[in-house]
Design a protein around this motif. Structure first.
Motif, mmCIF file in Angstrom:
data_model
loop_
_atom_site.group_PDB
_atom_site.id
_atom_site.type_symbol
_atom_site.label_atom_id
_atom_site.label_comp_id
_atom_site.label_asym_id
_atom_site.label_seq_id
_atom_site.Cartn_x
_atom_site.Cartn_y
_atom_site.Cartn_z
ATOM 1 N N TYR A 119 0.836 -1.206 0.000
ATOM 2 C CA TYR A 119 0.000 0.000 0.000
ATOM 3 C C TYR A 119 0.868 1.253 0.000
ATOM 4 C CZ TYR A 119 -4.366 -2.574 0.903
ATOM 5 O OH TYR A 119 -5.461 -3.395 0.798
ATOM 6 N N VAL A 120 1.940 1.243 0.780
ATOM 7 C CA VAL A 120 2.859 2.388 0.814
ATOM 8 C C VAL A 120 3.447 2.621 -0.572
ATOM 9 C CG1 VAL A 120 5.108 3.150 1.666
ATOM 10 C CG2 VAL A 120 3.400 2.287 3.267
ATOM 11 N N GLU A 175 0.754 4.161 -2.906
ATOM 12 C CA GLU A 175 0.556 5.591 -2.652
ATOM 13 C C GLU A 175 1.729 6.414 -3.170
ATOM 14 O OE1 GLU A 175 -0.567 9.381 -1.332
ATOM 15 O OE2 GLU A 175 -1.725 7.591 -1.813
ATOM 16 N N LEU A 234 8.036 8.758 3.813
ATOM 17 C CA LEU A 234 6.899 8.339 4.630
ATOM 18 C C LEU A 234 7.355 7.462 5.788
ATOM 19 C CD1 LEU A 234 3.882 8.078 5.203
ATOM 20 C CD2 LEU A 234 3.766 6.267 3.484
ATOM 21 N N THR A 249 -1.647 11.269 5.056
ATOM 22 C CA THR A 249 -1.449 9.965 5.697
ATOM 23 C C THR A 249 -0.811 10.120 7.068
ATOM 24 O OG1 THR A 249 -1.212 8.886 3.543
ATOM 25 C CG2 THR A 249 -0.347 7.712 5.454
ATOM 26 N N CYS A 276 -2.463 9.035 10.692
ATOM 27 C CA CYS A 276 -1.760 8.085 11.568
ATOM 28 C C CYS A 276 -1.416 8.734 12.906
ATOM 29 C CB CYS A 276 -0.507 7.566 10.880
ATOM 30 S SG CYS A 276 -0.808 6.423 9.510
ATOM 31 N N PRO A 324 -0.294 3.087 7.464
ATOM 32 C CA PRO A 324 -0.527 3.904 6.255
ATOM 33 C C PRO A 324 -1.122 3.091 5.110
ATOM 34 C CG PRO A 324 1.782 3.301 6.391
ATOM 35 C CD PRO A 324 1.141 2.790 7.663
ATOM 36 N N THR A 325 -2.391 2.722 5.255
ATOM 37 C CA THR A 325 -3.022 1.830 4.283
ATOM 38 C C THR A 325 -3.943 2.559 3.308
ATOM 39 O OG1 THR A 325 -4.702 1.387 5.975
ATOM 40 C CG2 THR A 325 -2.915 -0.219 5.740
ATOM 41 N N LEU A 326 -4.018 3.880 3.378
ATOM 42 C CA LEU A 326 -4.931 4.637 2.514
ATOM 43 C C LEU A 326 -4.149 5.284 1.383
ATOM 44 C CD1 LEU A 326 -7.923 5.682 2.289
ATOM 45 C CD2 LEU A 326 -7.083 7.778 3.369
ATOM 46 N N TYR A 327 -4.344 4.796 0.149
ATOM 47 C CA TYR A 327 -3.653 5.416 -0.982
ATOM 48 C C TYR A 327 -4.602 6.401 -1.672
ATOM 49 C CZ TYR A 327 -5.409 0.879 -2.825
ATOM 50 O OH TYR A 327 -6.150 -0.242 -3.109
#
Length: 366
Positions: free
Chosen positions: A48-49, A52, A95, A208, A212, A220-223
């Motif tokens: 996921y990182v 993004e 990140l 992100t 967090c 950080p799973t939201l892209y």
């Protein structure tokens, strides 16, 4: 900044609130819940990182694909200019640096933002744009000079005043839902444009980090950059409409809709991948004596998606002939594909996994 918070504030329980932020929190909760029950959460976070990082860099015009990035990380040459892939790799490092510092108790602050910027521009095209230093000269957005620019950020002598207000807003204990504060903070950062280069990528990265830092997401799973890339024209237009006309409502509706859409998609992707891994693991069991080594390689491919024989042997502490044999079995049952067509320096991809991850990450063509 106080006016910013006041003009955009609303009760999270208000039925007329733009795009119902409570519903968006539910979407993030589903995503966070899926992550918490995964058998190997770091595996999904790792990918996921990278997704993004790739998407955020593509918004700025890089032509790197997910395969290019994974080839680069496997010490193989990507198929695009090296600078493009380095920009994505720097984003990942930036990140991870920010998250590591916050896990160690360091607050999301101007000092940390400068550190993150230093990592983001440590190599590649931005390395000559004062990494880690707030600008001392005027910049602009669009056009060839301030006189014909679409937007001119604050002059250098007012920069620190704006940044101090920005930092206070991040830590103000107010009634705004954190997901709304993330949306407002992103616009404010992009409007201040405090660095000579990398402002767009860092501003998206801060979304992100803020979520967090405030425990909205554990990982950080939201892209969200997938949504911004898909709606790139609207994204830039709405940022400008806030700056020029104070149209916060349209921006918030857009942002919150993006959170819902992306969180739901990320949760579905995780569930789909779990089913893929399980189904392929069952197929591997039918290989008999070869199942043990093939299963180990399959586990590695879940973490990397692209491997070479040499790298796999090193990471799994198996001989290269054993790895070669295991990959041959995985190719024979359709799980793995050799992607170079060469006899030497071959590269192997877990194609179904890579295809699922890569959805939406095709480079944006000029």
């Amino acid at each position: 900044m106080e006016n910013l918070a006041h003009s955009a504030s609303f009760d999270s329980e208000d039925k007329d609130a733009p795009s119902k932020p409570g519903i968006k929190h539910l979407a993030l909760g589903r995503l966070d819940g899926v992550t918490s029950i995964l058998p190997a959460p770091p595996l999904f976070i790792f990918m996921y990182v990278r997704k993004e990082a790739l998407l955020s860099s593509q918004i700025e015009g890089t032509q790197s694909s997910l395969s290019d990035l994974l080839l680069f990380e496997a010490d193989e040459l990507p198929l695009v200019p090296l600078n493009d892939v380095e920009e994505v790799s720097n984003y990942i490092a930036a990140l991870e640096h920010g998250l590591d510092r916050m896990r160690g108790g360091f607050p999301l602050s101007l000092r940390l933002i400068r550190e993150i910027h230093g990592v983001l521009l440590k190599a590649g095209r931005g390395a000559s744009s004062q990494p880690g230093e707030f600008r001392h000269s005027q910049n602009w957005i669009g056009g060839t000079r301030p006189g014909n620019a679409m937007f001119v950020p604050p002059p250098p002598d007012q920069l620190m005043q704006c940044l101090d207000a920005f930092e206070k807003f991040l830590h103000t204990d107010d009634r705004l839902p954190n997901i709304v504060k993330a949306a407002l903070a992103h616009v404010q950062f992009e409007t201040i444009h405090p660095f000579l280069d990398g402002n767009g990528r860092l501003g998206r990265l801060l979304i992100t980090l803020f979520l967090c830092a405030n425990k909205v997401l554990r990982e950080p799973t939201l892209y969200l950059s997938l949504y911004f890339k898909t709606h790139r024209g609207t994204y830039y237009d709405l940022l400008q409409r806030v700056r020029m006309a104070g149209d916060w409502e349209s921006w918030l509706s857009f942002f919150l809709e993006g959170v819902t859409e992306t969180a739901d998609q990320a949760a579905k992707t995780a569930q789909d991948l779990l089913r893929l891994f399980e189904a392929d693991a069952h197929r591997i069991q039918d290989l008999g004596r070869a199942a043990a080594s093939a299963g180990m390689v399959h586990g590695l491919l879940q973490r990397r998606a692209i491997v070479t024989i040499q790298k796999a042997a090193q990471e799994l502490s198996l001989s290269e002939p054993t790895i070669n044999s295991a990959l041959g079995h995985l190719i024979s049952i359709g799980i793995v594909r050799e992607v170079t067509g060469k006899q030497r320096h071959r590269v192997f991809a877990y194609q179904a996994y890579l295809d699922r991850l890569a959805e939406g990450t095709e480079p944006r063509r000029p």
